[in-house]
Design a protein around this motif. Structure first.
Motif, short mmCIF file in Angstrom:
data_model
loop_
_atom_site.label_atom_id
_atom_site.label_comp_id
_atom_site.label_asym_id
_atom_site.label_seq_id
_atom_site.Cartn_x
_atom_site.Cartn_y
_atom_site.Cartn_z
N ASP A 158 44.36 61.73 23.79
CA ASP A 158 45.06 61.01 22.74
C ASP A 158 44.34 61.27 21.41
O ASP A 158 43.16 61.64 21.39
CB ASP A 158 45.06 59.50 23.04
CG ASP A 158 46.03 58.72 22.17
OD1 ASP A 158 47.20 58.58 22.57
OD2 ASP A 158 45.61 58.26 21.09
N ASP A 159 45.08 61.07 20.31
CA ASP A 159 44.50 61.30 18.99
C ASP A 159 43.79 60.08 18.42
O ASP A 159 43.23 60.15 17.32
CB ASP A 159 45.59 61.74 18.01
CG ASP A 159 46.13 63.12 18.35
OD1 ASP A 159 45.37 63.93 18.90
OD2 ASP A 159 47.32 63.39 18.06
N GLY A 160 43.84 58.94 19.12
CA GLY A 160 43.21 57.72 18.61
C GLY A 160 41.69 57.86 18.53
O GLY A 160 41.06 58.61 19.28
N TRP A 161 41.09 57.08 17.62
CA TRP A 161 39.65 57.16 17.39
C TRP A 161 38.83 56.81 18.62
O TRP A 161 37.81 57.43 18.90
CB TRP A 161 39.27 56.24 16.22
CG TRP A 161 39.49 56.83 14.88
CD1 TRP A 161 40.36 57.84 14.56
CD2 TRP A 161 38.82 56.47 13.67
NE1 TRP A 161 40.30 58.12 13.22
CE2 TRP A 161 39.36 57.29 12.64
CE3 TRP A 161 37.85 55.53 13.35
CZ2 TRP A 161 38.94 57.20 11.32
CZ3 TRP A 161 37.43 55.44 12.03
CH2 TRP A 161 37.96 56.25 11.03
N ILE A 162 39.25 55.78 19.35
CA ILE A 162 38.48 55.39 20.53
C ILE A 162 38.51 56.50 21.57
O ILE A 162 37.49 56.81 22.19
CB ILE A 162 38.99 54.06 21.09
CG1 ILE A 162 38.65 52.92 20.12
CG2 ILE A 162 38.38 53.77 22.46
CD1 ILE A 162 39.05 51.56 20.59
N ALA A 163 39.67 57.12 21.75
CA ALA A 163 39.74 58.25 22.67
C ALA A 163 38.82 59.38 22.23
O ALA A 163 38.13 59.99 23.05
CB ALA A 163 41.19 58.74 22.78
N LYS A 164 38.79 59.66 20.94
CA LYS A 164 37.97 60.76 20.43
C LYS A 164 36.48 60.49 20.59
O LYS A 164 35.68 61.42 20.71
CB LYS A 164 38.31 61.04 18.97
CG LYS A 164 39.71 61.60 18.75
CD LYS A 164 39.95 62.84 19.60
CE LYS A 164 41.35 63.41 19.42
NZ LYS A 164 41.62 64.51 20.39
N LEU A 165 36.09 59.23 20.56
CA LEU A 165 34.68 58.87 20.72
C LEU A 165 34.28 58.60 22.17
O LEU A 165 33.11 58.38 22.45
CB LEU A 165 34.37 57.63 19.88
CG LEU A 165 34.41 57.81 18.36
CD1 LEU A 165 34.35 56.44 17.68
CD2 LEU A 165 33.28 58.69 17.88
N SER A 166 35.24 58.65 23.08
CA SER A 166 35.01 58.15 24.43
C SER A 166 34.03 58.99 25.24
O SER A 166 33.46 58.50 26.22
CB SER A 166 36.34 58.04 25.19
OG SER A 166 36.96 59.31 25.32
N LYS A 167 33.80 60.24 24.87
CA LYS A 167 32.87 61.05 25.65
C LYS A 167 31.45 60.49 25.59
O LYS A 167 30.63 60.77 26.46
CB LYS A 167 32.89 62.51 25.17
CG LYS A 167 32.10 63.46 26.06
CD LYS A 167 32.51 64.90 25.92
CE LYS A 167 33.81 65.17 26.67
NZ LYS A 167 34.12 66.63 26.72
N SER A 168 31.16 59.69 24.57
CA SER A 168 29.83 59.08 24.47
C SER A 168 29.75 57.75 25.21
O SER A 168 28.69 57.13 25.24
CB SER A 168 29.44 58.89 23.01
OG SER A 168 30.32 57.99 22.37
#
Length: 275
Positions: A125-135
């Motif tokens: 997804d393009d959402g910020w939480i999705a983008k940061l989720s790898k951490s």
């Protein structure tokens, strides 16, 4: 950075709300927990379902003191699955209260130091939480001999009116808790009532019924089957781990709509599973 953001968000709004006379919802912005009270012959026993993030323990203890009384400890802690936003404070609280922890047998490796969850998928997804989720934390914790498997027959220790329902997909051993007499469902992450991948949606708590959080979900075919399993229960109130409770006709209509359009609104378009 992503985990620090999530923990910071969890301190922005911490609220408590009795959604039923014996069910207290604990809200931490990004994830919820529950207290089920009024148990035992004297109606003074209770259990905790999930424990929020690592920084949620103090709030949970303060709520217990305010609502249930000083010195009160649960009979047990029930974990719906082992993701970091559900088990963050479990070791602290289980040790503080000296109580057992229960989880589905399929989730035991993730809370006994034997198996890690896959890394989150930032491309869902393009959402910020999705983008940061790898951490976000994905490695197992180790509760040692304090944790026990839930019984195979679907019963839940200390909760005689409740049974657990296996609702895999998000994780292989995720459970929901269901009380048939009034149709109350504690749905865990089987579905959400916010777009959990979006920072703005999480902050606003804008209602939008969707599937499980995409970045950690491993099996979308099973996740879809779990939605149908929940529909077949005909729940009257659903308490989700991400978002606000939903009930009545709205719950039933929104669940059926989610089921009818699951592939379009819930499942990531680029692949079916986290690898």
């Amino acid at each position: 950075m992503g985990n620090m953001l999530v923990e910071a968000l969890s301190t922005l709004t911490r609220t408590k709300c009795w959604v039923r006379k014996d069910i207290l919802l604990l809200e931490f912005t990004v994830s919820n927990a529950c207290i089920i009270s009024g148990l035992g012959k004297q109606k003074d026993q209770w259990v905790l379902v999930d424990t929020g993030l690592e920084n949620s323990g103090d709030f949970i203890r303060h709520v217990v003191e305010d609502e249930l009384g000083l010195g009160k400890k649960p009979e047990a802690i029930i974990l719906t699955h082992g993701h970091f936003d559900h088990v963050g404070s479990v070791f602290e609280l289980a040790t503080h209260w000296d109580v057992p922890v229960y989880i589905h047998p399929l989730e035991l490796p993730y809370v006994t130091g034997k198996k890690d969850y896959p890394l989150a998928d930032t491309e869902v997804d393009d959402g910020w939480i999705a983008k940061l989720s790898k951490s976000f934390p994905h490695t197992s914790i180790d509760l040692g001999d304090r944790v026990h498997p839930l019984p195979e027959d679907g019963t839940i220790p200390h909760l005689p009116e409740w049974r657990f329902i296996l609702v895999p997909g998000h994780t292989e051993g995720q459970i929901a808790l269901f009380r048939e007499r009034d149709g109350v469902l504690i749905a865990s992450d089987a579905f959400t009532t916010v777009k959990q991948e979006s920072l703005m949606s999480v902050l606003s708590q804008h209602e939008t019924v969707s599937g499980p959080p995409k970045y950690f979900t491993t099996n979308w075919e099973e996740a879809k089957k779990s939605i149908q399993k929940i529909i077949d229960l005909n729940p009257q109130l659903a308490i989700v781990s991400h978002g606000q409770p939903i009930e009545g006709e709205e719950l039933r209509n929104r669940l059926q709509e989610l089921m009818n359009h699951f592939d379009e609104v819930a499942k990531p378009h680029h692949k079916k599973t986290v690898e």
